[in-house]
Write a protein that holds these residues in place. Structure first.
Motif, short mmCIF file in Angstrom:
data_model
loop_
_atom_site.label_atom_id
_atom_site.label_comp_id
_atom_site.label_asym_id
_atom_site.label_seq_id
_atom_site.Cartn_x
_atom_site.Cartn_y
_atom_site.Cartn_z
N ALA A 180 -3.68 -34.02 1.77
CA ALA A 180 -4.58 -33.26 0.93
C ALA A 180 -3.99 -32.21 0.14
N ALA A 181 -2.64 -32.13 -0.07
CA ALA A 181 -2.19 -31.54 -1.18
C ALA A 181 -2.08 -29.86 -0.72
N LEU B 92 -9.69 -29.61 -2.14
CA LEU B 92 -9.10 -30.74 -2.98
C LEU B 92 -10.13 -31.03 -3.92
N MET B 93 -11.35 -31.58 -3.24
CA MET B 93 -12.33 -32.02 -4.13
C MET B 93 -12.70 -31.19 -5.34
N HIS B 94 -12.80 -29.86 -5.28
CA HIS B 94 -13.32 -28.93 -6.42
C HIS B 94 -12.08 -28.41 -7.02
N GLY B 95 -10.86 -28.61 -6.57
CA GLY B 95 -9.72 -28.54 -7.28
C GLY B 95 -9.46 -26.71 -7.50
N PHE C 89 -12.72 -29.99 1.01
CA PHE C 89 -13.35 -29.58 -0.13
C PHE C 89 -12.67 -28.66 -1.12
N GLU D 94 -17.55 -41.34 -3.23
CA GLU D 94 -16.72 -40.20 -4.01
C GLU D 94 -15.17 -40.13 -3.77
N THR D 95 -14.33 -40.03 -4.64
CA THR D 95 -12.82 -40.14 -4.35
C THR D 95 -12.47 -38.63 -4.78
N LEU D 96 -11.38 -38.28 -3.74
CA LEU D 96 -10.77 -36.99 -4.01
C LEU D 96 -9.99 -37.19 -5.37
N PRO D 97 -9.87 -36.22 -6.16
CA PRO D 97 -9.01 -36.25 -7.30
C PRO D 97 -7.50 -36.06 -6.89
N ARG E 160 -4.70 -34.49 -7.27
CA ARG E 160 -4.27 -33.23 -8.44
C ARG E 160 -2.83 -32.65 -8.03
#
Lengths: 172, 99
Positions: free
Chosen positions: A58-59, B50-53, B48, A126-129, A131
């Motif tokens: 998950a970075a 990661l989802m919202h950056g 979450f 929904e996909t996780l971006p 990043r």
């Protein structure tokens, strides 16, 4: 819901996630069902390491490193000391479960069904971006400006917990 | 990656932890199950983030890790004290305060 075929989903990432997740769930089930307390602690190490691996997927590398340092390093040693200090014999043990342990199964299953229904309803495809790793700088900025007060509160909690643990556990 | 993957894994770990808290009689095992629950919550927070950056979710996860470490320290000290006084850490025997 399409687990693998959705837009922007990397198959390799998903396969890695699935393999680690399956290992984690198996280890977690072993933690709550094994009849050997030491084995439960060692299965818990596997779960916590799996969580750290998921953080890397998950970075969130800083959280992953903290997880390894704090949980796998410190908390597990604490658990093993707790087991050794409170038990005479190491090995299989009877009476680890309550007499009403079976009540936990319907509770957990119903809770899981409810949570899964809500989650799938809310985040269907929904996909996780993608990043890349979050900069540790951003975490430092967050801790030291908007979340400074909780940070100070955490330091007081840790101080109080350390002093409290010593006061509780010392012999005199 | 799908958001649901992380959230469902968190939900499964959470439910296993809840089962452990209900079913286990040994105080150390109950503390381990509580750790499972806290880790499930942390997985959600990181997903979450990661989802919202934004880094906020990761910061919360770090705070939860710190509080969990404090909780285990105090919890195990209390378990040790109970063991020293009663030679047993079975939670269903601690019923003096039932009223």
């Amino acid at each position: 819901m399409s687990m693998l075929a959705a837009e922007g989903v990397s198959v390799a990432q998903n396969v890695g996630f699935g393999v680690i997740a399956a290992g984690m769930v198996f280890a977690a089930l072993c933690v709550v069902t094994t009849s050997n307390v030491v084995h439960a602690a060692l299965w818990l190490v596997l779960v916590l390491a799996g969580v750290a691996a998921q953080y890397i997927l998950a970075a969130a590398e800083f959280v992953a490193v903290s997880q390894v340092l704090v949980y796998v390093g410190a908390v597990m040693v604490l658990f093993l000391f707790g087991i050794m200090l409170t038990r005479a014999q190491i090995g299989r043990e009877r009476g680890l479960n309550n007499t009403t342990w079976a009540l936990g199964i319907p509770v957990a299953v119903v809770l899981l069904g409810l949570l899964a229904w809500v989650i799938i309803d809310a985040f269907d495809d929904e996909t996780l971006p993608d990043r890349g790793p979050a900069p540790t700088e951003a975490i430092a900025d967050g801790v030291l400006s908007p979340y400074l007060v909780p940070f100070l509160a955490i330091s007081f909690i840790l101080l109080a917990a350390a002093v409290g643990a010593i006061v509780l556990a010392r012999k005199d | 990656m799908l958001t649901v993957n992380f959230l469902l894994l968190g939900a499964v770990l959470f439910c296993i932890g809840v089962y452990g808290v209900i079913a286990r009689r040994n105080a150390v095992m109950v503390l381990m199950s509580v750790e499972l629950i806290l880790n499930a919550v942390n997985l959600n927070l990181v997903a979450f983030a990661l989802m919202h950056g934004a880094a906020d979710g990761q910061i919360f996860a770090l705070y939860v890790i710190a509080v969990a470490a404090a909780e285990v320290g105090v919890g195990l000290a209390m378990v040790l004290l109970v063991y020293r006084n009663r030679r047993s850490i079975a939670l269903d025997e601690l019923s003096e305060m039932k009223g």
